[in-house]
Design a protein around this motif. Structure first.
Motif, PDB file in Angstrom:
ATOM      1  N   SER A  26       0.826  -1.207   0.000  1.00 17.24           N
ATOM      2  CA  SER A  26       0.000   0.000   0.000  1.00 17.24           C
ATOM      3  C   SER A  26       0.859   1.254   0.000  1.00 17.24           C
ATOM      4  CB  SER A  26      -0.917   0.007   1.225  1.00 17.24           C
ATOM      5  OG  SER A  26      -0.143   0.094   2.409  1.00 17.24           O
ATOM      6  N   THR A  27       0.230   2.362  -0.316  1.00 17.58           N
ATOM      7  CA  THR A  27       0.886   3.675  -0.297  1.00 17.58           C
ATOM      8  C   THR A  27      -0.188   4.737  -0.140  1.00 17.58           C
ATOM      9  OG1 THR A  27       2.231   5.228  -1.570  1.00 17.58           O
ATOM     10  CG2 THR A  27       0.783   3.794  -2.831  1.00 17.58           C
ATOM     11  N   ASP A  28       0.208   5.903   0.330  1.00 17.81           N
ATOM     12  CA  ASP A  28      -0.740   7.010   0.466  1.00 17.81           C
ATOM     13  C   ASP A  28      -0.960   7.747  -0.853  1.00 17.81           C
ATOM     14  OD1 ASP A  28      -0.955   6.475   3.197  1.00 17.81           O
ATOM     15  OD2 ASP A  28       0.733   7.779   3.698  1.00 17.81           O
ATOM     16  N   VAL A  29      -0.167   7.426  -1.868  1.00 15.86           N
ATOM     17  CA  VAL A  29      -0.299   8.069  -3.176  1.00 15.86           C
ATOM     18  C   VAL A  29      -1.352   7.337  -4.005  1.00 15.86           C
ATOM     19  CG1 VAL A  29       0.907   8.703  -5.304  1.00 15.86           C
ATOM     20  CG2 VAL A  29       2.126   8.768  -3.111  1.00 15.86           C
ATOM     21  N   PRO A  30      -2.370   8.017  -4.479  1.00 15.99           N
ATOM     22  CA  PRO A  30      -3.406   7.362  -5.289  1.00 15.99           C
ATOM     23  C   PRO A  30      -2.829   6.794  -6.593  1.00 15.99           C
ATOM     24  CG  PRO A  30      -4.128   9.543  -4.564  1.00 15.99           C
ATOM     25  CD  PRO A  30      -2.664   9.459  -4.261  1.00 15.99           C
ATOM     26  N   ILE A  31      -3.374   5.666  -7.027  1.00 19.48           N
ATOM     27  CA  ILE A  31      -2.945   5.051  -8.288  1.00 19.48           C
ATOM     28  C   ILE A  31      -3.559   5.819  -9.450  1.00 19.48           C
ATOM     29  CG2 ILE A  31      -2.871   2.937  -9.658  1.00 19.48           C
ATOM     30  CD1 ILE A  31      -3.344   1.374  -7.064  1.00 19.48           C
ATOM     31  N   LYS A  32      -2.743   6.242 -10.374  1.00 19.88           N
ATOM     32  CA  LYS A  32      -3.236   6.964 -11.544  1.00 19.88           C
ATOM     33  C   LYS A  32      -3.894   5.988 -12.516  1.00 19.88           C
ATOM     34  CE  LYS A  32       0.149  10.710 -11.239  1.00 19.88           C
ATOM     35  NZ  LYS A  32       0.687  10.325  -9.926  1.00 19.88           N
ATOM     36  N   MET A  33      -4.936   6.455 -13.182  1.00 18.95           N
ATOM     37  CA  MET A  33      -5.692   5.583 -14.081  1.00 18.95           C
ATOM     38  C   MET A  33      -4.818   5.033 -15.204  1.00 18.95           C
ATOM     39  SD  MET A  33      -8.386   3.983 -14.797  1.00 18.95           S
ATOM     40  CE  MET A  33      -9.455   4.711 -13.546  1.00 18.95           C
ATOM     41  N   GLU A  34      -3.899   5.856 -15.742  1.00 19.55           N
ATOM     42  CA  GLU A  34      -3.054   5.369 -16.836  1.00 19.55           C
ATOM     43  C   GLU A  34      -2.145   4.230 -16.378  1.00 19.55           C
ATOM     44  OE1 GLU A  34      -1.151   9.473 -15.709  1.00 19.55           O
ATOM     45  OE2 GLU A  34      -3.135   8.528 -15.657  1.00 19.55           O
TER      46      GLU A  34
END
Length: 248
Positions: free
Chosen positions: A41-49
């Motif tokens: 996990s990470t606090d950075v959101p996963i980018k759609m691309e």
């Protein structure tokens, strides 16, 4: 006995703020191979691309541990010394991702992408999917996957690690053939650190054009690239070589 860690990461995206959300690795110790395949996990959101490439969603990682708590990272720290080897395809990206997590490298580095650049000079591409077919690595995939219990899926960390392992072995063979009087591993280490002169631009508005021609006719564009783009070692080396020739 030296250990070889072949690894790959999948990330939230491809920018400075992005972080690791999946890591795959094969840790080779003589004839013993340890397989690690972990989401984190990470606090950075996963980018759609990024999701469109690796198919990892926010839901899939929400209950996973942080990267620094993974078995891979703990093992990486245990083995982090100059006796062992860290191997990846396009190492600057993956090592850069590790460094964002606080990792300070002490391994000897082999980048199979850079080794391929030196050995396969006539190849149209050095991307891992291209080399998988051009070098017929896929013919060994099923046997290797069964041997190590790896499920082969496109654009997964562990899938790319298995292909990189096959590529690493193939590049060792090619190195031995071209440099029979030298140690293949040492030569691959050398390739990883040695820049190559580039003849043509591979991107941008002058894609396919001779770099020397553009250097002589549009120095403003060259200066813009130097000031605004993170250039790889080959382009930097090519620009520096042209600048020295111009001054001599």
């Amino acid at each position: 006995m030296s250990k070889f860690i072949i690894f790959d990461t999948e990330t939230t995206g491809f920018y400075e703020e992005d972080r690791i959300i999946e890591v795959g690795a094969m840790i080779i110790d003589d004839n013993d191979v340890q397989i690690l395949d972990e989401l984190c996990s990470t606090d950075v959101p996963i980018k759609m691309e990024a999701t469109l490439i690796h198919k990892i969603s926010q839901e899939m990682i929400k209950d996973k541990c942080k990267f620094t708590q993974t078995k891979f990272y703990k093992r990486l720290l245990e083995l982090n010394n100059e006796q062992n080897y860290l191997i990846a395809h396009n190492m600057p990206f993956d090592l850069g991702m590790l460094e964002k997590e606080g990792f300070v490298n002490k391994f000897r580095i082999i980048d199979t992408l850079r080794v391929a650049k030196h050995l396969l000079v006539e190849g149209k591409s050095i991307a891992l999917p291209y080399l998988r077919y051009s070098l017929k690595l896929y013919e060994e995939e099923e046997k290797e996957a069964l041997k190590y219990g790896v499920v082969m899926k496109e654009h997964t960390a562990i899938g790319d690690v298995l292909v990189t392992k096959l590529l690493f072995s193939k590049l060792q063979i090619l190195t031995k053939e071209k440099f029979p009087n030298e140690n293949a591993i040492e030569k691959m280490l050398e390739f990883t650190k040695t820049p190559i002169l580039q003849k043509n631009f591979k991107y941008g508005k002058y894609k396919g054009k001779k770099i020397s021609d553009i250097y002589n006719n549009d120095i403003e564009y060259i200066n813009w690239l130097k000031n605004n783009i993170e250039l790889d070692m080959d382009i930097k080396y090519t620009f520096d070589t042209l600048e020295k020739k111009k001054k001599s």
